[in-house]
Design an enzyme around this catalytic site. Structure first.
Site, PDB file in Angstrom:
ATOM      1  N   GLU A 130       0.870  -1.282   0.096  1.00 37.37           N
ATOM      2  CA  GLU A 130      -0.054   0.126  -0.269  1.00 37.37           C
ATOM      3  C   GLU A 130       0.804   1.173  -0.014  1.00 37.37           C
ATOM      4  O   GLU A 130       1.876   1.099   0.634  1.00 37.37           O
ATOM      5  CB  GLU A 130      -0.927   0.146   1.257  1.00 37.37           C
ATOM      6  CG  GLU A 130      -1.932   1.260   1.286  1.00 37.37           C
ATOM      7  CD  GLU A 130      -2.880   1.148   2.408  1.00 37.37           C
ATOM      8  OE1 GLU A 130      -3.790   2.132   2.374  1.00 37.37           O
ATOM      9  OE2 GLU A 130      -2.929   0.395   3.139  1.00 37.37           O
ATOM     10  N   GLY A 270       2.862   2.594  10.710  1.00 39.67           N
ATOM     11  CA  GLY A 270       2.814   1.744  11.866  1.00 39.67           C
ATOM     12  C   GLY A 270       2.516   0.255  11.663  1.00 39.67           C
ATOM     13  O   GLY A 270       3.199  -0.610  12.500  1.00 39.67           O
ATOM     14  N   HIS A 306      -6.724  -1.519  15.364  1.00 42.08           N
ATOM     15  CA  HIS A 306      -6.676  -0.723  13.995  1.00 42.08           C
ATOM     16  C   HIS A 306      -6.650  -1.954  12.848  1.00 42.08           C
ATOM     17  O   HIS A 306      -7.553  -1.959  11.953  1.00 42.08           O
ATOM     18  CB  HIS A 306      -5.962   0.254  14.043  1.00 42.08           C
ATOM     19  CG  HIS A 306      -6.260   0.897  12.797  1.00 42.08           C
ATOM     20  ND1 HIS A 306      -6.795   2.136  12.685  1.00 42.08           N
ATOM     21  CD2 HIS A 306      -5.365   0.883  11.389  1.00 42.08           C
ATOM     22  CE1 HIS A 306      -6.745   2.789  11.470  1.00 42.08           C
ATOM     23  NE2 HIS A 306      -6.061   1.917  10.760  1.00 42.08           N
ATOM     24  N   GLU A 307      -5.494  -2.266  12.751  1.00 38.65           N
ATOM     25  CA  GLU A 307      -5.265  -3.372  11.662  1.00 38.65           C
ATOM     26  C   GLU A 307      -6.135  -4.496  11.530  1.00 38.65           C
ATOM     27  O   GLU A 307      -6.576  -4.864  10.518  1.00 38.65           O
ATOM     28  CB  GLU A 307      -3.760  -3.759  11.669  1.00 38.65           C
ATOM     29  CG  GLU A 307      -2.741  -2.682  11.546  1.00 38.65           C
ATOM     30  CD  GLU A 307      -2.939  -1.458  10.693  1.00 38.65           C
ATOM     31  OE1 GLU A 307      -3.279  -2.012   9.690  1.00 38.65           O
ATOM     32  OE2 GLU A 307      -2.720  -0.506  11.005  1.00 38.65           O
TER      33      GLU A 307
END
Length: 874
Positions: A130, A270, A306-307
């Site tokens: 990404e 991150g 989050h991931e």
């Protein structure tokens, strides 16, 4: 400012020009023969042309910095005359409607310092695709609206790379001749190429299992280098809590047999949510009480969640194009914020989220880098992984929830996921799902996605002798680059009216401010109301409200909403500091400071039942945060004023702070949970103020006797940013103790970067040649150069311009290695036009130097162009 005339401006990509791809790659079989110098990649692509597309339309596949070895169409080799290769693409003509392409390419992972595509980190193969890294691996439709089913075979030397991983489920593995071995993986879910992942290395796994709500057992594995195997426990614990929370709160169940996380030291972000195989910056995986702070544990918890949440908000439902980036990132940030609030203190989590929004996104919205949550154009999408997309994007989701209410918001999320599962969606799809589930018209609300800038809400209050109270709210938004006209937005304004004499709640509610101005009438009341506006920060807006010192203190003391109490206290820290800096007018700042210190002491006593909240009250805004509120930034005056205010408050509360520090200094076994972490945060907030009052020996004693990194780091960092006589001795002792742990030494680099202004630049320059620093490692660059430029206001913004010259030289050097990293570091100059004239000229000269340099990457070119106001028209 003059851009290098020899450099052709890269053309912008525009949202209005979006068109679906004429061809689709429906399935891809990949085969990797891993080698650090020359990895061979073979791909078999099952391609279909859209029936509505002209048959003469060529197929254009993205590809950069790879070598084409051979290509075949339906197993027949293509002659060179049948295709064209450029430095950006492979174009093939005269194709049937359905066909198979076999492409063989080569790339050099060890030469890939940009850390985009396939690269080497500490002897391990890993990927970052990404946003547009897959095109550095093989030729492909490297765009998010092409979803393909992937199968992957990886071959490598078994001794050097015993672990071979990719997305999905493991199909088979085994040995090969010559000491090599293979592993084959298949992902049953179609995905865009940016979610592809591969890892090959000498790794060990910390393992656990999770049983889903339907009774399925999922294997959980965290892969790390062997010496770090004892630092994975909290990551696994956070993952299991996130999986359970997502089932309970959003109804989302995991959909593969295995979920893997891999920690790598060289990473531009991150973490990355690759389907079933998340690749993480090691800073957000590895933790032990001796080496990680409470803040590190909290960050691990948040980023793991989050991931994982991206499995639905990003993977199962992805983005149609990169302009829709906020669709996955803003929504997922909102989800991880809600998770963290449920795991810890909801008011304190809200304070931290808003503090981050104010520190990172508000300056972006106020300067030349302002852009809508959904941008209209870009040169390279890497430059739009911004606080506007992430943090402000999350605030838009929060506002929708506030407008709809929790139940209807959940129905809207369910409808969005079910309606678009397995597809690439848009912002309109998300908002429409919310409308359809709630019967709420959000047409005007859509302006939040398309218009840049932060609204200002002007508050006017009138209380008459009959007890009638009028509250008038008016909204306005300043022009931003490319957007001069700003029609009114739909702003949910949560408010409370407090009695000015008693502090009692007279009225509470929600006002939908969707016109330029709206008058609201309340009462009658027996005492004058004080309006507390944007409770729980119900909208990302600036409040323009002429509150007296007494009224602000009443809100800080009596508002039931803890966020509003903190915001009132924060405003007092800010306004008094800026008054001493000469940046705002105040009748008697000395008297105001004395009253504030007394009120803060009373608030501290009243908040001791919630130590994490009490700690937030003691944290003054940083120099950089204060600078945002000055019309003209004079870094030296702002830094000196903040120091004076903190010293005065610390002196006035010294006995109270000492008592509190002693009470909180316990020898309990370390626990990273919210209760203990809150107590340590308050203890170390008191220590920070005591150091400001000159109590250096207390911090030195803690730096030596601490039994966990939270306390050791708090004491050492407080001394590092002071003029304490033992400063250098304490810093050197810390480094020698932890020099073998790169994550801990990165903390040391941060503290060095925050050295007192007069010595900061010299220390940072010297550290460029230190063994702890490496220009090729993003974590280290961000720790030293990034923190110095972005957070050490007086040290970086020197009147002689030396800080700007230093940054320009470093950006040009980094750009040759890692353009994404170089571009992101330019944000430290986003407020350069607000600097006082001498510094402003010096900052502009540094930007001129960068702009005139030959060979700028597209990333750095775009950022410098936007900072200068000369970005290509989009």
């Amino acid at each position: 400012m003059t851009l290098n005339p020899d450099a052709a401006a890269p053309p912008p990509i525009r949202l209005k020009d979006y068109a679906p791809p004429p061809y689709r790659i429906e399935a891809v079989d990949l085969s990797f023969a891993l080698d650090p110098k020359r990895t061979i990649v073979k791909s078999r692509l099952a391609v279909r042309r859209d029936k509505a597309v002209d048959p003469s339309t060529p197929l254009t596949l993205h590809g950069e910095q790879i070598e084409l070895i051979k290509i075949a169409l339906d197993e027949d080799a293509l002659p060179p005359s049948a295709y064209e290769v450029s430095d950006k693409a492979l174009t093939i003509r005269n194709l049937p409607q359905d066909f198979t392409l076999d492409i063989e390419t080569a790339c050099s992972p060890e030469a890939n310092t940009a850390l985009s595509g396939l690269y080497i980190s500490n002897g391990m193969f890993c990927t970052q695709c990404e946003a547009e890294g897959f095109r550095r691996i093989t030729y492909f439709l490297d765009r998010p609206d092409n979803l393909s089913r992937f199968t992957v075979r990886i071959e490598a030397d078994k001794a050097a790379y015993p672990v071979l991983l990719s997305n999905g489920n493991n199909l088979s593995e085994g040995d090969l001749p010559g000491g090599r071995h293979f592993a084959q993986w298949a992902d049953p879910h179609p995905k865009p190429s940016y979610l592809f992942a591969l890892v090959g290395g000498d790794l060990v796994a910390a393992e656990d299992t999770f049983v889903t709500c339907s009774g399925r057992r999922v294997a959980l594995k965290v892969f790390v280098q062997a010496q770090n195997i004892d630092k994975c426990g909290y990551t696994l614990d956070s993952l299991k809590r996130a999986m359970k929370w997502d089932e309970e709160v959003f109804g989302r169940e995991y959909d593969l047999d295995i979920f893997m996380i891999v920690a790598v030291d060289h990473f531009n972000f991150g973490a990355m949510e690759n389907k079933g195989l998340n690749i993480f910056n090691s800073a957000y995986v590895l933790a032990s009480p001796e080496t990680a702070t409470d803040a590190d544990y909290e960050a691990i918890e948040s980023i793991v969640a989050h991931e994982y949440f991206h499995n639905w908000s990003g993977n199962r439902v992805t983005c149609r194009d990169w302009f829709q980036l906020c669709l996955k990132e803003g929504f997922t940030v909102f989800r991880d914020q809600e998770f963290s609030a449920d795991m810890r203190s909801r008011p304190v989590q809200r304070i931290k989220d808003v503090r981050r929004l104010w520190a990172q996104q508000f300056p972006e919205d106020a300067g030349p880098l302002a852009h809508p949550v959904r941008p209209e154009s870009y040169i390279t999408i890497d430059n739009f992984y911004t606080a506007t997309v992430y943090e402000k994007g999350a605030e838009l989701c929060r506002m929708i929830k506030t407008i709809l209410g929790p139940e209807k918001f959940r129905k809207g999320a369910d409808l969005y996921f079910s309606r678009h599962d397995g597809h690439a969606a848009t912002v309109e799809d998300f908002v429409t799902a919310m409308e359809d589930a709630s019967d709420e018209d959000l047409k005007q609300f859509r302006r939040w996605y398309s218009d840049a800038g932060t609204p200002t809400i002007q508050v006017k209050e009138k209380f008459d002798s009959a007890g009638a109270y009028a509250l008038t709210l008016a909204q306005s938004i300043k022009p931003t680059p490319g957007q001069d006209e700003k029609p009114p937005r739909d702003i949910p304004v949560a408010f409370t009216l407090l009695g000015s004499r008693t502090g009692a709640v007279l009225e509470s509610g929600l006002i939908r401010l969707n016109a330029g101005e709206a008058a609201n009438r309340f009462g009658p009341y027996r005492e004058r109301p004080i309006a507390s506006i944007l409770r729980n920060y119900s909208a990302p807006a600036i409040i323009d409200q002429p509150l007296s010192l007494d009224d602000r203190m009443m809100i800080a003391r009596s508002e039931p909403d803890l966020f509003a109490r903190w915001a009132a206290t924060e405003a007092l820290w800010r306004d008094i500091s800026l008054a001493f800096a000469g940046a705002v007018e105040m009748t008697d700042p000395n008297a105001a400071l004395a009253r504030f210190a007394a009120a803060l002491g009373a608030s501290l006593d009243g908040a001791r039942g919630d130590p994490a909240f009490a700690a937030e009250l003691l944290k003054a805004p940083s120099d950089a945060e204060l600078a945002q509120h000055a019309a003209v930034i004079d870094p030296g005056r702002i830094s000196s004023a903040r120091k004076r205010v903190r010293e005065t408050v610390a002196g006035a509360l010294k006995d109270q702070l000492r008592t509190l520090y002693r009470e909180l200094s316990t020898n309990l076994p370390y626990d990273p949970g919210a209760e203990q972490a809150g107590a340590r945060t308050l203890k170390n907030a008191t220590l920070s103020l005591l150091v400001a009052a000159g109590e250096f020996s207390l911090a030195e004693e803690q730096s030596v006797s601490a039994t966990n990194m939270t306390d050791e780091a708090a004491a050492t960092s407080a001394l590092a940013m002071s003029d304490a006589p033992m400063r250098e001795e304490v810093l050197q002792r810390f480094y020698m103790k932890w020099r073998s742990d790169t994550l801990v030494t990165n903390k040391w680099l941060v503290w060095r970067a925050m050295a007192p202004a007069e010595r900061a630049l010299a220390e940072v320059r010297a550290l460029l040649d230190h063994e702890a620093f490496d220009l090729k490692t993003p974590n280290k660059v961000r720790a030293l150069i990034g923190v110095f430029a972005a957070q050490n206001l007086a040290g970086f913004h020197r009147a002689d311009g030396a800080g700007y010259e230093f940054l320009a030289a470093q950006l040009l050097a980094i750009d040759k290695l890692n353009p994404q990293l170089a571009a992101r570091l330019t944000t430290s100059l986003e407020s350069w036009r607000k600097l006082e004239p001498v510094r402003r000229r010096a900052a502009e000269a540094a930007l001129d130097k960068i702009a005139a340099a030959p060979g700028l990457s597209a990333n750095l070119f775009e950022m410098v162009s936007r900072l200068s106001g000369k970005a290509p028209a989009g």
